[in-house]
Design a protein around this motif. Structure first.
Motif, PDB file in Angstrom:
ATOM      1  N   HIS C 128       0.703  -1.146  -0.105  1.00 23.27           N
ATOM      2  CA  HIS C 128       0.100   0.109   0.054  1.00 23.27           C
ATOM      3  C   HIS C 128       0.918   1.077  -0.116  1.00 23.27           C
ATOM      4  N   PRO C 129       0.547   2.172  -0.840  1.00 25.17           N
ATOM      5  CA  PRO C 129       1.388   3.489  -0.711  1.00 25.17           C
ATOM      6  C   PRO C 129       1.601   4.140   0.425  1.00 25.17           C
ATOM      7  N   LYS C 130       0.503   4.264   1.156  1.00 29.28           N
ATOM      8  CA  LYS C 130       0.503   4.941   2.482  1.00 29.28           C
ATOM      9  C   LYS C 130       1.461   3.971   3.357  1.00 29.28           C
ATOM     10  N   ASP C 131       1.648   2.917   3.385  1.00 25.20           N
ATOM     11  CA  ASP C 131       2.764   2.303   4.063  1.00 25.20           C
ATOM     12  C   ASP C 131       4.094   2.522   3.885  1.00 25.20           C
ATOM     13  N   ALA C 132       4.295   2.765   2.260  1.00 26.33           N
ATOM     14  CA  ALA C 132       5.693   2.807   1.532  1.00 26.33           C
ATOM     15  C   ALA C 132       6.187   4.267   1.836  1.00 26.33           C
ATOM     16  N   VAL C 133       5.328   5.023   2.325  1.00 23.95           N
ATOM     17  CA  VAL C 133       5.832   6.332   2.886  1.00 23.95           C
ATOM     18  C   VAL C 133       5.793   6.576   4.439  1.00 23.95           C
ATOM     19  N   ALA C 134       5.402   5.497   5.132  1.00 24.13           N
ATOM     20  CA  ALA C 134       5.491   5.379   6.426  1.00 24.13           C
ATOM     21  C   ALA C 134       7.013   5.397   7.036  1.00 24.13           C
ATOM     22  N   ASP C 135       7.326   5.794   8.059  1.00 23.83           N
ATOM     23  CA  ASP C 135       8.760   5.813   8.855  1.00 23.83           C
ATOM     24  C   ASP C 135       8.952   4.264   8.959  1.00 23.83           C
ATOM     25  N   GLY C 136      10.298   3.796   8.404  1.00 23.28           N
ATOM     26  CA  GLY C 136      10.791   2.583   8.606  1.00 23.28           C
ATOM     27  C   GLY C 136      10.148   1.741   7.536  1.00 23.28           C
ATOM     28  N   ALA C 137       9.670   2.126   6.450  1.00 23.38           N
ATOM     29  CA  ALA C 137       9.282   1.302   5.476  1.00 23.38           C
ATOM     30  C   ALA C 137      10.318   0.980   4.838  1.00 23.38           C
ATOM     31  N   PRO C 138      10.286  -0.564   4.190  1.00 25.87           N
ATOM     32  CA  PRO C 138      11.507  -1.077   3.265  1.00 25.87           C
ATOM     33  C   PRO C 138      11.585  -0.040   2.223  1.00 25.87           C
ATOM     34  N   ILE C 139      12.912   0.220   1.856  1.00 25.19           N
ATOM     35  CA  ILE C 139      13.142   1.070   0.430  1.00 25.19           C
ATOM     36  C   ILE C 139      13.593   0.248  -0.478  1.00 25.19           C
ATOM     37  N   LEU C 140      12.709   0.661  -1.704  1.00 28.99           N
ATOM     38  CA  LEU C 140      12.730  -0.243  -2.897  1.00 28.99           C
ATOM     39  C   LEU C 140      14.154   0.091  -3.703  1.00 28.99           C
ATOM     40  N   HIS C 141      14.184   1.481  -3.866  1.00 29.56           N
ATOM     41  CA  HIS C 141      15.527   1.845  -4.706  1.00 29.56           C
ATOM     42  C   HIS C 141      16.230   2.733  -3.753  1.00 29.56           C
ATOM     43  N   GLU C 142      17.424   1.973  -3.279  1.00 28.92           N
ATOM     44  CA  GLU C 142      18.251   2.753  -2.308  1.00 28.92           C
ATOM     45  C   GLU C 142      18.963   3.749  -3.066  1.00 28.92           C
TER      46      GLU C 142
END
Lengths: 155, 289, 770
Positions: C128-142
């Motif tokens: 979910h995009p909301k989870d993707a911007v949350a603190d501590g979310a896994p980063i897809l493209h470092e």
């Protein structure tokens, strides 16, 4: 293990040595070269591969070619009579019911099966005949209307 | 892509039964489940035994016990046959399998032997205490269809056996039945939940016999006997019906994680559809309820 | 101007082909020596690829090559260079290609996949995009901040690759003045296009450095460009050929499987290699659509005027973004819906998620944001005690008003007010029908507007070849995928040349080596852009006819008249055919040249929006409309029955009313489906899509359709469009979901803000409310 089979498609016999895993759809498209019949899901769900087998509409993607040995198949290519389009083909053209054209062959065959069985089907019977056919383009109304127009043409 | 396996087409039942004794043989009738399962590699038979040619497994006829339906009878043919007309829930259920093209190919025996918990032909058959006739080289055995269903995808067929027919006992005069199901779309879909109800002398004290069969809420399609027991012989009231449904719910345990409906919704629909079926039957049955 | 051909419901010029089985699609084609490819896809939504061993697979008889990430070029991407034809180092969605096999047939290729050993190290994933911007979310493209991006892309780091801002007026003041503030969040889930035709591409690479590819793409010139970038092959040597395609809906735009297939072809020079996706692969291995989470706040005066709007939207965009940047743009440009908002603050974020890439899907960028706007305005009207129709009419973008990006609504922008009035009149013409005790009847509407989100300098070119019999062949780079483009273009050609419709034939195959350039067949811009090119080409052709005739008659071109299919000078007459291949003198010598009209159109004056405010002439045109729905809800089951659908759209001049009606209906139908049943379900454990087939992912069928359908037009000619026409193909998608949900509220008193609204959800909410 190969099986020698023959299938009559649109009035013409086609012979083949086929493996068990070949579907009737693959036989029609790859062996007989009749590519009008489409593969949409190869799982019996979308209806694009519908053909008449011994007069009944079936999903050719979930029937083995070897099972169809000796049977009589009608595909969309066999719908016209000579140069004359079948009333369903005419009505599909008139209403614009063939948009991308991928579900069209299956829809036409389903319509043909319905009209062969019942020359004056009710709205519900039209719905039943087309109920298992997915179309993502039209919103279906032009398709059911085409069947209704074809009924009138045949009368 | 369908795996290439051995394909054999026996000419008669005896030959077929011999082939079915081999390890890894799978009977192929209409194939609307078998081929699909093979494509997904959920089913990997050593050999497909195409039984479509077996005349012994075909036909619908009257027998002393009721109506005999050959396992190879096409679903649509069974639905349209005058002899099955009396079994409303069965023809409504079978008539909702897949779509017309599927019903022109699928067989009644196949729908049963696939053992799906949501098979649409089964609730209607179970209501009438249908029997399964099973053939093997040793002869035939007959069991209740309900006991034939063992679990999801599992039926009581041993190596070397084929389902030959189902026998539907005669429907009692004045009885009626009804099939309802819920699906996600109105067209081709598997049942999220299905309910079949049979009633005889509906709500007449001492005589009332109401039977209920449920689909897609238990490991197999099954009768809801705890509910039936509450209703049996009783005058039908709204309260009693709720009590019966509460009782049958003890056995209703839909699996979690279904893509079609949650257990909560399924349970609610069991209640709603049972009531809807009974109310429909009330309108049509010859009884004094 | 009286129009002879534009405005007529001619039957489609591809009708016979498509009803007789003779129309050819890519999967219908066979090539000598054709090899087949299969793709090994990641079972993990997010993982590091520790090792891949292809040794055993290569040993299988019939296997030609096995490629993995180390064998392919990249990164590439139209907007953000963030993807490879086969995953390198890590996978970012379940279904991402990890290895591919080329073999003598599909069966061997499939078998070989089982012999490839891949070792993964699974990582936490986010859907979910909301989870993707949350603190501590896994980063897809470092390494995102170091990626090459297009000039209009502004990566923010973490998972945010794009931030689109719209600022207008004074947002704080706007809310201070408001008597009422409504707020809400909406979620338009990930869905699939479900084109009936699976993606297929066949390619051949030759050692002379040429590449030929047949593909089911809406974007042959984008594919050509991508192959050029990947393999450094000159564009002039890349032939991308597209016959009919079996439905696109945006899911075959930009590039999907083509980069991979080009790599496979390059690995076996001289051989054709085909990749045909299975239905299951289409769900996990091509683009998805939507995936939009929106948080909106709207301030209003007690008289019902919108004073302020603030929106924060996040588009879940998948493991690589590609086309999603344009969706973000659309969500910004159309973020107010068709309403005047004096004080506006919109922030749209493009966000990486561990899902297959999100691409164009019919209407992209617009349904996503109309959803919160139309739901919240409905709520506001209710809270203000105002009639929802009257309330809308007060705020709609009527002529002279200013839209969210600062464009003044001109007469030809279209008449959304009239559309809304007509829908309301029809929808509410009689009291609600009584459908029995168990059925709750409701009505709802939503107004909408859409602009084609496309490059500022989008190009369309056509050639009009004059044949010796006086007939005309239109060559275009536009794709026919069901929308009826070739019929509409033929009608406009006939109009522009003033010749019978039957005399126009359209090339039904696009070939990047010979077809004139066309950006891509996306964004409902073909009628508009290609149509404009046709008018220019027709002028060019007629001028050439006059020039030729002038030479024949030894006069000036201005003295020549064109009358029907004749070229006339005083009492002297030539036919077009006489001049088509050049005029011959009596002695056999050539006097004039063969004639072909050329037309090249480029949109002018369309700008990139200001990066800080989003203001500017960033939308080439707008199509507007309004939809109304009457439905019934079975309160015992939650099931929805659609009774009436009413839609009025102002898409300028309608070129072919029958086809236009069906375009609108088709678009609406897709959203009936996504509003009521469709959503992709991701496994909580693995992030894999669970319903990647048509058994588990249901789309509506014929029996789900509304009983009565009225689709009609308001036709305000568009100044920039050919004969006043503009786009219509996608617009039916834009307002449909909120209209249905508004009707569900009207029936049940329950507000839904997430799609799909299934019977189950309605039932549970009804029970909860009791």
């Amino acid at each position: 293990m190969k099986h020698s089979i023959k299938i009559r498609i649109n009035g013409q016999w086609y012979l083949g040595d086929v493996e068990t895993g070949m579907t009737l759809l693959q036989f029609i498209r790859d062996e007989a070269g009749l590519t009008g019949t489409k593969a949409g899901c190869e799982n019996g769900e979308c209806g694009a591969c519908t053909v008449l087998m011994d007069g009944k509409p079936v999903r050719s993607c979930i029937i083995l070619a070897v099972e169809a040995d000796g049977s009589e198949i009608l595909t969309v290519e066999g719908l016209r009579e000579g140069d004359k389009l079948h009333p369903l083909q005419q009505s599909f053209i008139e209403t614009g019911a063939a948009q991308c054209g991928f579900c069209t062959p299956g829809m036409l065959i389903a319509g043909k099966a319905l009209l062969d069985k019942n020359s004056n089907p009710s709205k519900e019977e039209i719905m039943e005949a087309l109920g298992g056919h997915l179309c993502r383009c039209t919103g279906y109304k032009s398709i059911s209307k085409s069947v209704e127009i074809a009924i009138d043409k045949i009368k | 892509m369908i795996p290439n396996v051995e394909y054999l087409k026996p000419k008669n039942l005896q030959e077929a039964l011999e082939l079915m004794e081999r390890e890894g043989s799978v009977a192929l009738a209409g194939g609307t489940d078998v081929i699909v399962n093979m494509r997904d590699e959920r089913l990997l038979p050593k050999a497909l035994i195409d039984i479509k040619g077996l005349e012994e497994l075909k036909g619908i006829k009257e027998v002393p016990e009721g109506v005999w339906i050959g396992a190879l009878e096409l679903v649509q043919d069974a639905v349209e046959n005058p002899l099955t007309k009396q079994y409303t829930a069965f023809i409504e259920g079978a008539g909702s399998i897949g779509c017309l093209e599927i019903r022109y190919r699928a067989t009644i025996g196949g729908n049963i032997c696939n053992g799906s918990p949501s098979a649409d032909s089964l609730p209607g058959l179970l209501l009438y205490d249908a029997k399964a006739v099973i053939a093997s080289k040793e002869g035939e055995r007959t069991v209740s269809l309900e006991s034939f269903l063992l679990g999801p995808g599992k039926v009581d067929l041993k190596k070397g056996e084929l389902l030959k027919a189902v026998i539907l006992p005669k429907a009692k005069e004045g009885s009626a039945s009804k099939y309802y199901r819920r699906t996600r779309v109105k067209g081709m879909d598997l049942s999220s939940v299905s309910v079949a109800v049979y009633a005889e002398n509906l709500g007449i004290e001492g005589k009332s016999d109401i039977r209920i069969a449920l689909g897609a809420v238990m490991p197999t399609v099954a009768r809801a006997r705890k509910g039936e027991a509450v209703l049996y012989g009783q005058k039908l009231t709204d309260e009693l019906l709720d009590e019966a449904i509460d009782a049958l719910m003890e056995d209703v345990n839909p699996r979690k994680g279904s893509l079609r409906a949650t257990p909560e919704y399924k349970k609610k629909m069991v209640r709603v559809l049972i009531k809807k079926a009974i109310s429909e039957i009330k309108g049509g049955v010859s009884c004094e309820a | 101007m009286t129009l002879k051909h534009v405005g007529k419901s001619y039957t489609r010029n591809d009708g016979v082909e498509k009803t007789t089985g003779s129309a050819k699609y890519v999967a219908d084609m066979k090539f000598p020596g054709m090899l087949h490819a299969k793709v090994l896809r990641s079972p993990y939504a997010h993982a590091i690829i520790k090792s891949i061993d292809t040794t055993e697979a290569l040993k299988l008889p019939g296997v030609f090559v096995v490629l993995t990430g180390k064998d392919v070029p990249g990164p590439f991407g139209v907007a953000v260079a963030d993807q490879y034809p086969l995953a390198k180092y890590k996978v970012r969605y379940a279904g991402e290609p990890v290895a591919a096999v080329v073999a003598v047939n599909e069966r061997v290729a499939k078998e070989a996949l089982k012999h490839i050993k891949v070792e993964y190290e699974p990582l936490p994933f986010v859907i979910h995009p909301k989870d993707a911007v949350a603190d501590g979310a896994p980063i897809l493209h470092e390494d995102l901040m170091n990626y090459n991006v297009a000039p209009y892309v502004y990566p923010q780091g973490k998972n945010i690759y794009q931030h689109f801002k719209v600022r207008k007026g004074d947002i704080e003041e706007g809310f201070e003045k408001a008597d009422l503030v409504v707020e809400g969040e909406t979620w338009y889930p990930y869905i699939h296009h479900v084109q009936l035709e699976p993606h297929c591409a066949v390619a051949q690479y030759n050692l002379d450095g040429t590449m030929t590819m047949y593909s089911t793409t809406q974007a042959p010139f984008v594919v050509q460009n991508c192959i050029n970038m990947l393999h450094d092959i000159p564009l002039s040597k890349i032939q991308v050929i597209v016959p009919y395609i079996g439905g696109g809906f945006g899911g075959k735009s930009d590039v999907t499987i083509e980069p991979l297939v080009s790599c496979l072809a390059k690995a076996v020079p001289g051989r054709f290699v085909r990749l045909l996706l299975t239905r299951e692969e289409m769900f996990i291995g091509t683009n998805l659509g939507r995936g939009a989470y929106c948080k909106y706040k709207i301030g209003l005066s007690k008289e019902g005027k919108i004073l302020a709007m603030q929106g924060e939207s996040y588009l879940g965009s998948g493991g690589n973004v590609d086309y999603a940047v344009n969706i973000v743009t659309g969500m910004g440009l159309a973020g107010t819906g068709p309403y005047e908002v004096p004080n506006l603050k919109l922030d749209v974020y493009g966000v990486y998620t561990n899902t297959p890439p999100i691409g164009a899907l019919r209407g992209y960028g617009h349904p996503e944001v109309h959803f919160p706007v139309e739901r919240l305005l409905e709520k506001a009207a209710r809270k203000l005690g105002m009639d929802p129709v009257e309330f809308r009419l007060k705020n709609l973008l009527a002529e002279g008003k200013v839209n969210g990006i600062g464009q003044v609504v001109k007469h030809d922008t279209g008449n959304v007010v009239l559309c809304a009035e007509k829908v309301a009149k029809e929808l509410y013409k009689s009291p609600k029908p009584n459908k029995g005790d168990n059925i709750l009847v409701g009505r709802g509407m939503a107004a909408y507007m859409k602009t084609p989100c496309m490059p500022t300098n989008v190009q369309s070119s056509v050639f009009l070849k004059l044949n010796a019999d006086g007939s005309v062949t239109l060559a275009t780079g536009a794709i026919e995928m069901g929308q009826g483009t070739y019929t509409v273009l033929a009608q406009m050609t006939a109009e522009a040349l003033d010749i019978p419709y039957e005399k126009v034939n359209v090339t039904n195959t696009v070939d990047t080596l010979i077809s004139p350039y066309e950006w891509q067949t996306v964004a409902s811009h073909t009628t508009w852009g290609t149509g404009n090119a046709i008018i220019l080409a027709a002028e060019n052709l007629k001028a050439k006819l006059k020039e030729s005739a002038a030479k024949v008659f030894n006069t000036d071109a201005e003295n020549i008249k064109i009358e029907g299919d004749k070229v006339v000078y005083n009492d002297k007459v030539l036919t077009w055919g006489d001049l088509a291949l050049g005029y011959k003198n009596p002695d056999g010598s050539a006097l004039t040249e063969p004639i072909m009209g050329e037309g090249h159109f480029v949109a002018k004056g369309v700008q990139n929006p200001d990066p800080e405010t989003g203001q500017g002439n960033a939308a080439a045109d707008w199509t507007q409309g309004c939809i109304g729905i009457e439905l019934g809800i079975d309160k015992t089951t939650g099931e929805v029955h659609l009774y009436r659908l009413i839609n009025y759209i102002d898409a300028g001049t309608i070129v072919n009313p029958q086809m236009a009606r069906d375009q609108v209906l088709g678009a609406i139908t897709m959203v009936i489906s996504s509003a009521l049943t469709e959503t992709l379900v991701f496994s909580e454990d693995t992030g894999k899509i669970r319903n990647n087939n048509l058994v588990d992912y249901k789309i509506v069928g014929i029996e789900d359709m509304p009983e009565e359908i009225l689709i009609d037009f308001v036709q305000t000619p568009e100044e920039s469009g050919p004969y006043g026409a503009k786009g219509i193909g996608e617009h039916g998608t834009v307002g449909t979901a909120p209209a249905i949900l508004n009707a569900i509220y009207d029936a049940t008193g329950i507000d839904f803000y997430e799609l799909p609204v299934t019977a189950e959800k309605i039932m549970m909410a009804l029970e909860g409310g009791e």
